[in-house]
Design an enzyme around this catalytic site. Structure first.
Site, PDB file in Angstrom:
ATOM      1  N   LYS B  94      -4.864 -22.268  -8.304  1.00 10.38           N
ATOM      2  CA  LYS B  94      -4.482 -22.357  -9.714  1.00 10.38           C
ATOM      3  C   LYS B  94      -5.538 -23.224 -10.366  1.00 10.38           C
ATOM      4  CE  LYS B  94      -1.244 -24.022 -13.077  1.00 10.38           C
ATOM      5  NZ  LYS B  94      -0.401 -25.163 -13.409  1.00 10.38           N
ATOM      6  N   GLY B 155       4.163 -30.165 -20.044  1.00  4.55           N
ATOM      7  CA  GLY B 155       5.120 -31.264 -20.068  1.00  4.55           C
ATOM      8  C   GLY B 155       5.826 -31.486 -21.383  1.00  4.55           C
ATOM      9  N   ALA B 182       3.217 -23.518 -18.431  1.00  9.11           N
ATOM     10  CA  ALA B 182       3.258 -24.720 -19.260  1.00  9.11           C
ATOM     11  C   ALA B 182       4.039 -24.519 -20.544  1.00  9.11           C
ATOM     12  CB  ALA B 182       1.856 -25.226 -19.613  1.00  9.11           C
ATOM     13  N   GLY B 183       4.842 -25.512 -20.855  1.00 13.10           N
ATOM     14  CA  GLY B 183       5.551 -25.556 -22.125  1.00 13.10           C
ATOM     15  C   GLY B 183       7.022 -25.187 -22.061  1.00 13.10           C
ATOM     16  N   ASN B 204       7.562 -26.570 -14.295  1.00 14.29           N
ATOM     17  CA  ASN B 204       7.653 -27.755 -13.444  1.00 14.29           C
ATOM     18  C   ASN B 204       8.553 -28.812 -14.092  1.00 14.29           C
ATOM     19  OD1 ASN B 204       7.247 -30.057 -11.908  1.00 14.29           O
ATOM     20  ND2 ASN B 204       5.053 -29.887 -11.808  1.00 14.29           N
ATOM     21  N   THR B 205       8.072 -29.418 -15.169  1.00 10.97           N
ATOM     22  CA  THR B 205       8.798 -30.530 -15.781  1.00 10.97           C
ATOM     23  C   THR B 205      10.238 -30.164 -16.146  1.00 10.97           C
ATOM     24  OG1 THR B 205       6.676 -31.138 -16.769  1.00 10.97           O
ATOM     25  CG2 THR B 205       8.603 -32.330 -17.541  1.00 10.97           C
TER      26      THR B 205
END
Lengths: 255, 255, 255, 255
Positions: B94, B155, B182-183, B204-205
């Protein structure tokens, strides 16, 4: 979820209009896992006109929530509800008093009046209402134990036009089951409603008019469950400024 | 879904940073049903500093996608990727080349350069990119067979800041796997990404920082599946004017 | 506002394409109060094909910003810019290097390359770019002293698709003139751009294709001024919870 | 614009609460060009407590629209309106019957009741209402000739929470003056209200709580005028796919 004292497992309530065929409706009921379907007395017919449809409905083995779709006055809605009780043998009634033929919004004045009359007659009323807090309070005073605010006009598929108003309802009525009724067009709309803390979602057109209603029924059920779980698991706060999600600082925590 | 020739069942890719504990990470991996997790070489450590973490990761039995998180130049990312190949024994990488520490956006110039070098060296590159069509084309020319456009800053949990741009990517690259990276903050964000036709979501977050990461992992998986099914089943068009969803006209269809 | 050392009063830059007639264009230029108009060399013609149009433009008494509309490579854009300098007698050039015919987005790679070449040749470049911070930095390094990020695809009238990205640009480039170029459809779009702290707005289709371009030119000018003043006067914070705007508490203040 | 038979030039109505000082209020009234200000009887005081404020108001030379801010029942609002008529010598009354202290939304039941009583007593009622069409109809039946739907909760500055509902009001009540009252936070909010075809905007907090109220008053006036002109001049349609705004095809038109 308890609705008028009954324990309901599925948080998806499904309407039964506009499907390509009764068979496809039956499939969507099954794939969606719904336990409650709404049925219009007008379609069903007090005179038994829709016998085949009625038979089908009974075989689905789900709870029936008759509705007063198409009623434009409190009086009309009350009469329809009374006939529905005869025909379907239940005190449950989804109360619709339509205020405008354009946007099919509730007439909140007629709605509160009809809710009061029906509650007094022993009905257990599920009122299709707006996201107006004061109207919500009047409906509770009238005897309702469930509120069904709209997300957007019936059949529009626009999703949640005013999420903040639904959020305010959740905050004001923490112990009242809130079911978003009308306007849901996509799984993400249903998911979002649940993330706002709604207890359930009632939808119809989004499934009936999908390319594949049976698959869409399953998708909606999943989206509702996902939103519910997301709400329960406490979602992260949205942040204006980005922060790294893989900081080196995080290392110590693990070792 | 095929990614570089491998058949992948789950459309949720999960990051491994920021969890309250390795045990909670392990639980979230299981409840989410993910088959691919991203791991930062920097955390893991080429020197074996994070041995316990590494052991845990291996026991999870999922495919590892090493990332170059924290790299700010093409050169740094290339070196990190080479080390990651040694450590993790995979050609998958990645590729992150961070352009700004504030919003952690990709440096699209460095990204294309690093993608070219790594592809030439036999890597199978998963580039973290913006929603820019021209950048997407350059990455494909450089040898990438997957694109991972951002939804919002890493994040931030802001969801999809520019859904139209993602829609344009889907239209332009009908046969390239597109993974929103992301986001994503809420299940409905992930659902919406899939409704736009994306092939998968990497997050993830949103899971790591949820009140209950294990439950949120399951919620995200459901939301992604719901959005995928909704896309496949063809969603209704949103309509500006409301139409009744329980018309009497509908009767004839059923009988 | 200073653009390459020149003091400009009006914060509205106007395109000159697609008007119903040259007379209506001339009217819109006047009602809008613009001091800078963009003109395409291709329309004008290096061979003097559009003599009447050229004559009209000169009589308007405003500053001309030639553009490289229709160019798809850095080379083509550079050549067009060189010809434009000959024809219009100015070092100013609005640099467009189109990356996709669908969304008319910039090719940020070709853009930076062309910007560097033209800056080296003494041009004062106004680059039509995306809202990518890294691209912005590269353009400044290449010699640009102004940035023109898009709001939405050219001619789409969609307004600002990603206001947060523009906000980030303002934060990162506090001293660089930022002009939103493309996507503005309504006065409120232009107003919003200015409220984000943009220095100016460049628009074309929204005026040219309005029912009454002359009136729309005036409306846009007012909206831009309103947004600018709003930004300067510090707007109130949006509040999640409502507070009374006419509290009795306020009394004491006045007496 | 005609309001109860009076010709009004400015489409901005201004509230008078929460200003840093009476002098700043006076300045904002002037810069905004408003011709109508709302004043709370409660602040002013029937007993002449706020004499200085009253004197100031009279010197401003604008029309006074007394309001019933702070009233929570129809009865209270009617009494307050009667007192206001005595004090201010006008039949105009901005009718507020607050339903909830949290979001300061109207109590539509009390509102309609009070509107009927006051209209019967010769008042010219400006009802602060929601964006509910049926409520709007009831208010017209009760004698109102103007409707003032909210944009968002009072003092929240959230702008227009449900633009589609306002659009529906415009379509349903083509000949009734519609004034957006409450929720406006920024010039672009006010501009957008006018682009929807509203006749005017009433605001207070956005000016009173701005860093510089006098400048913000002017900004709001410009934004309202811009939105009005934009509406009158027919705005372009938003397009999903981008189209070039400087096509070579356009040439022929000009020559």
């Amino acid at each position: 979820m308890q609705l008028y004292g009954e324990e309901i497992g599925s948080r998806l309530l499904l309407g039964t209009a506009q499907y390509p065929s009764p068979q496809i409706l039956a499939e969507a009921v099954k794939t969606s896992g719904t336990e409650i379907i709404t049925v219009s007395l007008r379609r069903e017919g007090a005179d038994g006109a829709g016998t085949g449809f009625w038979q089908l409905i009974k075989e689905l083995g789900v709870k029936i929530l008759p509705n007063t779709a198409g009623c434009h006055t409190a009086k009309e809605a009350v009469t329809t509800a009374q006939m529905a009780r005869e025909v379907f043998g239940t005190n449950w009634i989804k109360l619709e008093v339509i205020g405008h033929s354009d946007n099919l919004q509730p007439d909140v004045f007629g709605l509160v009046e009809a809710a009061r009359i029906l509650s007094d007659e022993g009905f257990q009323v599920f009122p299709y209402t707006t996201d107006d807090l004061v109207v919500g309070e009047k409906l509770l005073e009238a005897g309702c134990e469930v509120l069904m605010p709209w997300g957007a006009p019936i059949g529009s598929g626009q999703g949640l036009r005013n999420p903040d108003a639904l959020r305010a309802m959740r905050a004001h009525f923490p112990n009242v089951p809130l079911i978003v009724d009308a306007g849901i067009g996509r799984p993400s709309d249903a998911c979002m409603a649940m993330e706002l803390g709604m207890d359930a979602v009632l939808l119809n057109t989004a499934v009936a008019k999908a390319g594949d209603p049976a698959v869409m029924g399953a998708a909606m059920a999943q989206a509702i469950e996902a939103g519910r779980q997301g709400y329960a698991a406490q979602m992260m706060e949205r942040r204006d400024m980005a922060v790294p999600s893989t900081p080196i600082l995080g290392m110590a925590v693990f070792d």
